[in-house]
Design a protein around this motif. Structure first.
Motif, PDB file in Angstrom:
ATOM      1  N   MET A   1       0.842  -1.197   0.000  1.00 53.35           N
ATOM      2  CA  MET A   1       0.000   0.000   0.000  1.00 53.35           C
ATOM      3  C   MET A   1       0.882   1.253   0.000  1.00 53.35           C
ATOM      4  SD  MET A   1      -2.965   1.035   2.727  1.00 53.35           S
ATOM      5  CE  MET A   1      -3.876   2.567   2.565  1.00 53.35           C
ATOM      6  N   ASN A   2       0.597   2.191  -0.913  1.00 57.87           N
ATOM      7  CA  ASN A   2       1.386   3.407  -1.005  1.00 57.87           C
ATOM      8  C   ASN A   2       1.120   4.322   0.185  1.00 57.87           C
ATOM      9  OD1 ASN A   2       2.526   2.690  -3.485  1.00 57.87           O
ATOM     10  ND2 ASN A   2       0.803   3.549  -4.626  1.00 57.87           N
ATOM     11  N   PRO A   3       2.178   4.928   0.730  1.00 55.61           N
ATOM     12  CA  PRO A   3       1.986   5.819   1.887  1.00 55.61           C
ATOM     13  C   PRO A   3       1.297   7.115   1.465  1.00 55.61           C
ATOM     14  CG  PRO A   3       4.268   5.897   1.131  1.00 55.61           C
ATOM     15  CD  PRO A   3       3.594   4.807   0.341  1.00 55.61           C
ATOM     16  N   THR A   4       0.672   7.778   2.411  1.00 58.48           N
ATOM     17  CA  THR A   4       0.079   9.089   2.185  1.00 58.48           C
ATOM     18  C   THR A   4       1.196  10.109   1.961  1.00 58.48           C
ATOM     19  OG1 THR A   4      -1.785   8.532   3.602  1.00 58.48           O
ATOM     20  CG2 THR A   4      -1.423  10.865   3.142  1.00 58.48           C
ATOM     21  N   LEU A   5       1.027  10.940   0.937  1.00 52.54           N
ATOM     22  CA  LEU A   5       2.066  11.889   0.573  1.00 52.54           C
ATOM     23  C   LEU A   5       1.843  13.256   1.214  1.00 52.54           C
ATOM     24  CD1 LEU A   5       2.419  11.221  -3.276  1.00 52.54           C
ATOM     25  CD2 LEU A   5       3.976  10.461  -1.468  1.00 52.54           C
ATOM     26  N   LEU A   6       2.919  13.987   1.376  1.00 53.52           N
ATOM     27  CA  LEU A   6       2.837  15.398   1.684  1.00 53.52           C
ATOM     28  C   LEU A   6       2.171  16.107   0.505  1.00 53.52           C
ATOM     29  CD1 LEU A   6       3.729  17.973   3.316  1.00 53.52           C
ATOM     30  CD2 LEU A   6       5.849  17.903   1.977  1.00 53.52           C
ATOM     31  N   ASN A   7       1.143  16.899   0.769  1.00 53.28           N
ATOM     32  CA  ASN A   7       0.496  17.699  -0.282  1.00 53.28           C
ATOM     33  C   ASN A   7      -0.352  18.787   0.387  1.00 53.28           C
ATOM     34  OD1 ASN A   7      -2.005  16.459   0.469  1.00 53.28           O
ATOM     35  ND2 ASN A   7      -1.594  14.766  -0.950  1.00 53.28           N
ATOM     36  N   ASN A   8      -1.095  19.524  -0.422  1.00 56.67           N
ATOM     37  CA  ASN A   8      -1.909  20.614   0.139  1.00 56.67           C
ATOM     38  C   ASN A   8      -2.906  20.127   1.178  1.00 56.67           C
ATOM     39  OD1 ASN A   8      -0.704  22.686  -1.336  1.00 56.67           O
ATOM     40  ND2 ASN A   8      -2.127  22.496  -3.050  1.00 56.67           N
ATOM     41  N   HIS A   9      -3.426  18.906   0.985  1.00 57.15           N
ATOM     42  CA  HIS A   9      -4.455  18.387   1.887  1.00 57.15           C
ATOM     43  C   HIS A   9      -3.869  17.901   3.204  1.00 57.15           C
ATOM     44  CE1 HIS A   9      -7.469  18.793  -1.199  1.00 57.15           C
ATOM     45  NE2 HIS A   9      -6.750  18.062  -2.038  1.00 57.15           N
ATOM     46  N   THR A  10      -2.663  17.331   3.149  1.00 59.92           N
ATOM     47  CA  THR A  10      -2.069  16.774   4.369  1.00 59.92           C
ATOM     48  C   THR A  10      -1.213  17.785   5.125  1.00 59.92           C
ATOM     49  OG1 THR A  10      -0.169  15.919   3.111  1.00 59.92           O
ATOM     50  CG2 THR A  10      -2.048  14.440   3.417  1.00 59.92           C
ATOM     51  N   LEU A  11      -1.031  18.980   4.546  1.00 58.86           N
ATOM     52  CA  LEU A  11      -0.177  19.990   5.162  1.00 58.86           C
ATOM     53  C   LEU A  11      -0.631  20.326   6.585  1.00 58.86           C
ATOM     54  CD1 LEU A  11       2.275  21.692   4.324  1.00 58.86           C
ATOM     55  CD2 LEU A  11       0.691  23.453   3.518  1.00 58.86           C
ATOM     56  N   ALA A  12      -1.935  20.416   6.775  1.00 63.15           N
ATOM     57  CA  ALA A  12      -2.475  20.808   8.092  1.00 63.15           C
ATOM     58  C   ALA A  12      -2.281  19.722   9.150  1.00 63.15           C
ATOM     59  CB  ALA A  12      -3.959  21.138   7.963  1.00 63.15           C
ATOM     60  N   GLN A  13      -1.968  18.495   8.710  1.00 64.48           N
ATOM     61  CA  GLN A  13      -1.810  17.385   9.649  1.00 64.48           C
ATOM     62  C   GLN A  13      -0.409  17.296  10.245  1.00 64.48           C
ATOM     63  OE1 GLN A  13      -2.875  13.808   7.532  1.00 64.48           O
ATOM     64  NE2 GLN A  13      -4.649  14.777   6.550  1.00 64.48           N
ATOM     65  N   LEU A  14       0.527  18.096   9.733  1.00 66.91           N
ATOM     66  CA  LEU A  14       1.914  17.968  10.170  1.00 66.91           C
ATOM     67  C   LEU A  14       2.075  18.435  11.611  1.00 66.91           C
ATOM     68  CD1 LEU A  14       3.857  19.224   7.008  1.00 66.91           C
ATOM     69  CD2 LEU A  14       3.021  16.927   7.550  1.00 66.91           C
ATOM     70  N   PRO A  15       3.034  17.883  12.333  1.00 70.99           N
ATOM     71  CA  PRO A  15       3.228  18.272  13.740  1.00 70.99           C
ATOM     72  C   PRO A  15       3.630  19.738  13.865  1.00 70.99           C
ATOM     73  CG  PRO A  15       4.972  16.785  12.993  1.00 70.99           C
ATOM     74  CD  PRO A  15       3.941  16.794  11.922  1.00 70.99           C
ATOM     75  N   ALA A  16       3.383  20.315  15.001  1.00 68.55           N
ATOM     76  CA  ALA A  16       3.637  21.736  15.241  1.00 68.55           C
ATOM     77  C   ALA A  16       5.121  22.079  15.196  1.00 68.55           C
ATOM     78  CB  ALA A  16       3.054  22.139  16.587  1.00 68.55           C
ATOM     79  N   THR A  17       5.974  21.076  15.342  1.00 66.27           N
ATOM     80  CA  THR A  17       7.416  21.323  15.301  1.00 66.27           C
ATOM     81  C   THR A  17       7.923  21.606  13.892  1.00 66.27           C
ATOM     82  OG1 THR A  17       7.754  18.926  15.151  1.00 66.27           O
ATOM     83  CG2 THR A  17       7.895  19.927  17.345  1.00 66.27           C
ATOM     84  N   VAL A  18       7.091  21.331  12.896  1.00 58.37           N
ATOM     85  CA  VAL A  18       7.466  21.538  11.497  1.00 58.37           C
ATOM     86  C   VAL A  18       6.949  22.902  11.038  1.00 58.37           C
ATOM     87  CG1 VAL A  18       7.174  20.699   9.130  1.00 58.37           C
ATOM     88  CG2 VAL A  18       7.445  19.066  11.024  1.00 58.37           C
ATOM     89  N   THR A  19       7.822  23.716  10.438  1.00 58.87           N
ATOM     90  CA  THR A  19       7.417  25.015   9.899  1.00 58.87           C
ATOM     91  C   THR A  19       6.752  24.815   8.546  1.00 58.87           C
ATOM     92  OG1 THR A  19       9.276  26.101  11.003  1.00 58.87           O
ATOM     93  CG2 THR A  19       8.214  27.306   9.209  1.00 58.87           C
TER      94      THR A  19
END
Length: 497
Positions: free
Chosen positions: A1-19
């Protein structure tokens, strides 16, 4: 199964430590086209531009272009052109997601699409990281190589160029037809006087197309010189896996970089520029002093460590620096021969700069492979070593480690390391240099003389220096007899004594 990619939709899910980008990406309009959108551009110029956009400028978005391979486009397109810059140091990591790249074009797939993009009025800067060989010039003289296959192709195929020069000239030709102004051409490659070199080969190419067009280009372009500095090693699958554990999503376009970054730019732009100085860049009237410092100290020492370290069996620069004899060699090279051939700008602390370089080279978190730095040596060493060498010969200064570096490079392009293992030499002149090595195998004096007569790298002057040939012969003899590591250890012991 392919992993979920970084994109416009997943940007908001990133941890707060990431700028992450705080602006709306749909607000951006493109003002820059960048030719050669590799890892360095994404960790350097785009990283600076991202900070300018964060401060409020929305008209400096970047359209990237690959002149060869679709690899970067294929990484970025599924991610809405988002990617991470991971700053790695011995103290830890810092992650920033970059959003200023809006699209990536692949020139061989549709040259017309790239030409049309470059002809748009909103494009005010065309920047380049195409490596030394991308300028299709003779490294020894700086002149355009009119026999280069890409140049010959482009002069015959104006609708489908291959080289950066072809795309630039024909895009400017189209802008002239549309009665539009030209643009600033910003070379960000590791070359002395990179803007002047670009200007020279650009005008020489344009003269071959149309003398009147060449005259218009002279009036409607600017080619400021720049000095760029950041160590950006190739990203590995292990790097991507480690980043995925931090982000929670996959970033196939991530780039690794050291925390240090420097960009010095001649303030000579045709139609405005981003306020890169607000992000830490330095604008000056003359870049030369800064670029000589970087080329002769950082790049010169980097290449010395890369060739000698690779031959001795070390994979990364940090591995090389962990060997005391190599660390002592680097310190001696920076403090003596390299420093003697530069004049620091007013207020610049040369001793602190040298210490910073040694610390940067020792960054264990940044696995910068010796083989990667050793690529395209025939295009690099005229700038990194030979200017310093000429200075030292003219002034009567030491050439001890410069000639050792050259001996290691010659041994490297022979395509066999100290352990007898084959080397995959990545260099546009690899075949010619291997032939020289094969013709003079086990004959150090003849080998030294033959290389010094190789005008494509050394020009026509250095072959006449008996001092140079004798020193090179001595090192080639020692390396052949003892190997690089033992040779360095013996030399450093002698220096201490």
């Amino acid at each position: 199964m392919n992993p979920t990619l970084l994109n416009n939709h997943t940007l908001a899910q990133l941890p707060a430590t990431v700028t992450t980008p705080s602006y709306g990406r749909r607000e951006l309009s493109a003002g820059i086209i960048h030719l050669g959108i590799g890892a360095f551009h994404r960790a350097h110029q785009a990283w600076y531009t991202e900070q300018v956009i964060e401060a409020g400028a929305r008209d400096w978005g970047i359209i990237g272009a690959s002149l060869r391979s679709p690899t970067v486009r294929d990484q970025l397109a599924p991610q809405d052109c988002l990617y991470s810059v991971v700053e790695k140091s011995n103290a830890g990591e810092k992650v920033r997601v970059i959003g200023c790249v809006q699209d990536v074009l692949v020139a061989p797939e549709s040259p017309a699409t790239l030409l049309e993009a470059m002809a748009q009025e909103d494009i005010r800067i065309v920047s380049l990281t195409i490596t030394e060989k991308g300028y299709c010039h003779d490294p020894a003289s700086g002149a355009l190589n009119l026999q280069h296959p890409d140049i010959r192709h482009d002069l015959d195929n104006p609708q489908a160029p291959k080289s950066a020069l072809g795309f630039i000239v024909y895009a400017l030709q189209e802008r002239r037809k549309r009665d539009l102004p030209g643009f600033t051409l910003l070379s960000c490659d590791n070359l002395p006087n990179n803007g002047k070199l670009l200007e020279r080969v650009l005008f020489e190419f344009a003269e071959q197309v149309d003398a009147e067009l060449a005259g218009w280009i002279r009036e409607n372009t600017r080619c400021p010189c720049t000095m760029i500095d950041r160590i950006v090693p190739a990203t590995t699958d292990a790097d991507r896996d480690a980043l995925q554990a931090i982000l929670g999503v996959r970033d196939n376009a991530a780039v690794m970089a050291e925390p240090f970054s420097q960009w010095v730019i001649e303030d000579n732009f045709l139609r405005g520029r981003p306020e890169w100085d607000s992000a830490g860049a330095t604008f000056v009237e003359d870049v030369e002093a800064y670029e000589l410092l970087k080329l002769r100290l950082l790049n010169g020492c980097h290449s010395l460590l890369a060739y000698s370290g690779y031959l001795a069996g070390f994979e990364t620069i940090a591995d090389v620096m962990a060997e005391p004899a190599f660390a002592a060699m680097a310190n001696q090279f920076l403090a003596s021969e390299a420093s003697a051939a530069v004049e620091a700008p007013h207020g610049f602390d040369l001793q602190t700069y040298r210490q910073q370089l040694l610390e940067r080279f020792s960054n264990r978190a940044l696995r910068h492979r010796t083989w990667q730095i050793a690529m395209d040596g025939s295009q690099k060493i005229p700038q990194r070593w030979l200017g310093t060498l000429r200075h030292q010969l003219e002034s009567g200064g030491s050439i001890e480690l410069l000639t050792f570096a050259l001996a290691c490079w010659i041994r490297y392009v022979s395509a066999v390391d100290d352990a007898g293992n084959p080397i995959e030499v990545s260099d546009p002149l690899a075949r010619e240099m291997k032939a020289i090595c094969d013709a003079h195998r086990d004959k150090p004096k003849e080998l030294a003389g033959a290389f010094l007569q190789f005008a494509a790298v050394f020009g026509s002057d250095l072959q006449h220096s008996q001092r140079l040939q004798q020193a090179l012969t001595t090192w080639l003899t020692s390396i052949g007899k003892h190997g690089v590591l033992s040779t360095v250890r013996m030399q450093m012991e002698k220096s201490v004594a």
